[in-house]
Design a protein around this motif. Structure first.
Motif, PDB file in Angstrom:
ATOM      1  N   HIS A 175       0.810  -1.228   0.000  1.00 42.01           N
ATOM      2  CA  HIS A 175       0.000   0.000   0.000  1.00 42.01           C
ATOM      3  C   HIS A 175       0.847   1.284   0.000  1.00 42.01           C
ATOM      4  O   HIS A 175       0.356   2.358   0.320  1.00 42.01           O
ATOM      5  CB  HIS A 175      -0.937   0.010   1.214  1.00 42.01           C
ATOM      6  CG  HIS A 175      -1.860  -1.175   1.272  1.00 42.01           C
ATOM      7  ND1 HIS A 175      -1.639  -2.269   2.082  1.00 42.01           N
ATOM      8  CD2 HIS A 175      -2.994  -1.446   0.579  1.00 42.01           C
ATOM      9  CE1 HIS A 175      -2.601  -3.159   1.912  1.00 42.01           C
ATOM     10  NE2 HIS A 175      -3.445  -2.685   0.990  1.00 42.01           N
ATOM     11  N   TRP A 176       2.108   1.170  -0.362  1.00 41.90           N
ATOM     12  CA  TRP A 176       3.004   2.317  -0.364  1.00 41.90           C
ATOM     13  C   TRP A 176       2.509   3.443  -1.255  1.00 41.90           C
ATOM     14  O   TRP A 176       2.773   4.625  -0.999  1.00 41.90           O
ATOM     15  CB  TRP A 176       4.391   1.888  -0.840  1.00 41.90           C
ATOM     16  CG  TRP A 176       4.385   1.359  -2.250  1.00 41.90           C
ATOM     17  CD1 TRP A 176       4.205   0.069  -2.641  1.00 41.90           C
ATOM     18  CD2 TRP A 176       4.539   2.122  -3.454  1.00 41.90           C
ATOM     19  NE1 TRP A 176       4.235  -0.041  -4.013  1.00 41.90           N
ATOM     20  CE2 TRP A 176       4.442   1.198  -4.539  1.00 41.90           C
ATOM     21  CE3 TRP A 176       4.743   3.466  -3.731  1.00 41.90           C
ATOM     22  CZ2 TRP A 176       4.553   1.605  -5.864  1.00 41.90           C
ATOM     23  CZ3 TRP A 176       4.845   3.873  -5.048  1.00 41.90           C
ATOM     24  CH2 TRP A 176       4.758   2.949  -6.097  1.00 41.90           C
ATOM     25  N   TRP A 177       1.789   3.079  -2.327  1.00 44.61           N
ATOM     26  CA  TRP A 177       1.394   4.065  -3.331  1.00 44.61           C
ATOM     27  C   TRP A 177       0.345   5.048  -2.819  1.00 44.61           C
ATOM     28  O   TRP A 177       0.177   6.126  -3.382  1.00 44.61           O
ATOM     29  CB  TRP A 177       0.868   3.357  -4.583  1.00 44.61           C
ATOM     30  CG  TRP A 177      -0.200   2.339  -4.306  1.00 44.61           C
ATOM     31  CD1 TRP A 177      -0.029   1.029  -3.993  1.00 44.61           C
ATOM     32  CD2 TRP A 177      -1.608   2.595  -4.281  1.00 44.61           C
ATOM     33  NE1 TRP A 177      -1.244   0.424  -3.789  1.00 44.61           N
ATOM     34  CE2 TRP A 177      -2.226   1.363  -3.969  1.00 44.61           C
ATOM     35  CE3 TRP A 177      -2.396   3.714  -4.510  1.00 44.61           C
ATOM     36  CZ2 TRP A 177      -3.618   1.237  -3.861  1.00 44.61           C
ATOM     37  CZ3 TRP A 177      -3.763   3.591  -4.419  1.00 44.61           C
ATOM     38  CH2 TRP A 177      -4.365   2.375  -4.095  1.00 44.61           C
ATOM     39  N   LEU A 181       1.774   3.357 -11.019  1.00 48.88           N
ATOM     40  CA  LEU A 181       3.003   2.640 -10.675  1.00 48.88           C
ATOM     41  C   LEU A 181       2.739   1.563  -9.640  1.00 48.88           C
ATOM     42  O   LEU A 181       3.325   0.478  -9.682  1.00 48.88           O
ATOM     43  CB  LEU A 181       4.060   3.618 -10.154  1.00 48.88           C
ATOM     44  CG  LEU A 181       4.837   4.435 -11.176  1.00 48.88           C
ATOM     45  CD1 LEU A 181       5.817   5.351 -10.470  1.00 48.88           C
ATOM     46  CD2 LEU A 181       5.573   3.529 -12.154  1.00 48.88           C
ATOM     47  N   GLY A 182       1.845   1.890  -8.683  1.00 46.63           N
ATOM     48  CA  GLY A 182       1.496   0.899  -7.675  1.00 46.63           C
ATOM     49  C   GLY A 182       0.894  -0.350  -8.292  1.00 46.63           C
ATOM     50  O   GLY A 182       1.201  -1.473  -7.881  1.00 46.63           O
ATOM     51  N   LEU A 183       0.036  -0.149  -9.294  1.00 42.47           N
ATOM     52  CA  LEU A 183      -0.570  -1.295  -9.974  1.00 42.47           C
ATOM     53  C   LEU A 183       0.456  -2.064 -10.798  1.00 42.47           C
ATOM     54  O   LEU A 183       0.512  -3.306 -10.767  1.00 42.47           O
ATOM     55  CB  LEU A 183      -1.714  -0.822 -10.876  1.00 42.47           C
ATOM     56  CG  LEU A 183      -2.962  -0.277 -10.170  1.00 42.47           C
ATOM     57  CD1 LEU A 183      -3.929   0.296 -11.196  1.00 42.47           C
ATOM     58  CD2 LEU A 183      -3.635  -1.373  -9.353  1.00 42.47           C
ATOM     59  N   LEU A 184       1.260  -1.337 -11.556  1.00 39.45           N
ATOM     60  CA  LEU A 184       2.211  -1.988 -12.452  1.00 39.45           C
ATOM     61  C   LEU A 184       3.289  -2.746 -11.697  1.00 39.45           C
ATOM     62  O   LEU A 184       3.696  -3.838 -12.108  1.00 39.45           O
ATOM     63  CB  LEU A 184       2.844  -0.939 -13.377  1.00 39.45           C
ATOM     64  CG  LEU A 184       1.906  -0.310 -14.407  1.00 39.45           C
ATOM     65  CD1 LEU A 184       2.577   0.853 -15.101  1.00 39.45           C
ATOM     66  CD2 LEU A 184       1.452  -1.349 -15.422  1.00 39.45           C
ATOM     67  N   THR A 185       3.772  -2.158 -10.586  1.00 36.98           N
ATOM     68  CA  THR A 185       4.833  -2.831  -9.839  1.00 36.98           C
ATOM     69  C   THR A 185       4.292  -3.957  -8.972  1.00 36.98           C
ATOM     70  O   THR A 185       5.069  -4.635  -8.292  1.00 36.98           O
ATOM     71  CB  THR A 185       5.596  -1.827  -8.955  1.00 36.98           C
ATOM     72  OG1 THR A 185       4.662  -1.128  -8.104  1.00 36.98           O
ATOM     73  CG2 THR A 185       6.357  -0.826  -9.798  1.00 36.98           C
ATOM     74  N   GLY A 186       2.984  -4.148  -8.994  1.00 39.91           N
ATOM     75  CA  GLY A 186       2.402  -5.309  -8.327  1.00 39.91           C
ATOM     76  C   GLY A 186       2.097  -6.438  -9.292  1.00 39.91           C
ATOM     77  O   GLY A 186       1.603  -7.494  -8.880  1.00 39.91           O
TER      78      GLY A 186
END
Length: 396
Positions: free
Chosen positions: A153-155, A284-289
């Protein structure tokens, strides 16, 4: 206010000239067209080279290996890898862009637009690099501190931070960034200063000061702008404009810039930029997950410093895809500011004369090929601006 440098090849035999074409001699049109043809391949090539580098490093294990190697030079710890990897990516990006930028500068020097020597150009490149590092290193450090604390949940806090940072930079830009590249001096008391302050007052815009930028040490191009928000707002005029244009033309350039303030374009742009930054972080949060993408990049998770090139690649690709839409919005905004200048001054003929002066002095390509205009132009062409001015009628 400025003019663009993309233009058309001109009408063919037996065709009607574009509206406004008669305002420029064949030699002026040809000169602007020649400059566009000489510099566009290098300007566009620089963008493509930077994007290609980002994609190669971000979508293959090459970037992960580079970041790991950079961190290893400083002990290989997580913090060292994050900071060293960020620095290497920034340095590589600047290095790839450098020869393209140098070639564009050489072309523009050949047309008399650049007055700065190569020593000054190199100093500006180093300043830009230092500024990029000063901004990027702490931002990425905080970003990876968040990914370490909350890998899933960093994003959420990062998106909020990106929005706040965008807003803060918009406010601080005229105070911190502009002085890095230009010297500013208050405009001496006199009729020109009083006229510009009176113009702003008549328009209901509060400005802190009227400054003169020493643009002539770099260029012969003409420009003026209003920068800052609230207490930092000031009118800035290039010394090249003040020494070339007549006072009424200077007022028209400033009237255009005041139009941006009246329409709250800076504030709106800041808010849109803040939302865009937050949205980009969420993406970015979605892509890096997404594990297949992480695997292609040679990274384990969003908390892995080796994901840095993938993040940079996603940001670069998003920016490139959003470019034409941003340009379209910008052209609409500039058209509105032109109308404001006409409404504020009521001086259509001088507005047209000013547009011609700007286009000729800046060696603009006055009627660009439509595809270049749609993809890259942030301002309407000189021909379009003049045609719009001729069609303008004062309100009854």
């Amino acid at each position: 206010m400025r003019t663009d440098t993309d233009t058309d090849t001109g009408p063919g035999p037996g065709t009607d000239p574009a509206p406004g074409a008669a305002d420029f001699t064949p030699a002026e049109r040809a000169r602007g067209r020649a400059l566009r043809r000489a510099q566009s391949p290098w300007a566009i090539g620089g963008r493509l080279a930077g994007l290609a580098l980002s994609l190669v490093l971000g979508l293959t294990p090459a970037g992960a290996g580079l970041v790991t190697a950079a961190g290893g030079l400083f002990g290989g710890g997580r913090t060292a890898t994050v900071l060293a990897g960020t620095a290497v990516l920034v340095l590589l990006g600047q290095a790839v862009a450098l020869p393209f930028g140098a070639r564009v500068t050489a072309v523009r020097r050949g047309y008399g637009l650049v007055t700065q020597g190569w020593g000054g150009w190199a100093a500006d490149a180093l300043r830009a690099l230092a500024l990029s590092l000063v901004l990027a290193l702490p931002v990425v450090f905080v970003l990876f501190a968040l990914t370490e604390r909350s890998p899933d949940h960093w994003w959420i806090p990062a998106a909020a931070g990106a929005a706040l940072l965008t807003a803060a930079l918009s406010f601080l830009f005229p105070l911190v960034v502009e002085p890095v590249f230009n010297r500013f001096a208050p405009m001496p008391p006199g009729p020109q200063r009083e006229a510009l302050l009176a113009l702003a007052a008549r328009d209901g815009v509060r400005v802190r000061d009227v400054l003169v930028a020493d643009a002539s040490r770099r260029t012969t191009a003409l420009n003026a702008y209003v920068s800052g928000l609230g207490a930092t707002r000031r009118i800035v005029a290039y010394d090249t404009l003040l020494s070339t244009a007549d006072p009424g033309e200077v007022e028209l350039v400033v009237a255009h810039e005041l139009g941006h303030v009246k329409a709250r374009d800076v504030l709106t742009g800041t808010l849109i930029g803040a939302l865009g930054a937050a949205g980009a972080v969420c993406a970015l949060g979605l892509l890096t997950g997404w594990q297949p993408l992480l695997s292609a990049a040679g990274a384990a998770s969003a908390a892995d410093p080796r994901v840095l090139p993938l993040m940079a690649a996603c940001a670069a690709l998003t920016g490139a895809l959003a470019g034409p839409a941003q340009c379209a919005v910008s052209r609409r905004v500039e058209e509105r500011a032109d109308r404001h200048a006409l409404e504020l001054t009521g001086d259509r003929e001088r507005f047209i004369a000013m547009q011609r002066r700007l286009a000729v002095a800046n060696v603009s390509d006055v009627d660009p090929p439509r595809v270049l205009e749609l993809l890259f132009a942030t301002h309407p062409s000189a021909v379009r601006r003049i045609a719009a001015a001729r069609a303008w009628r004062p309100a009854p």
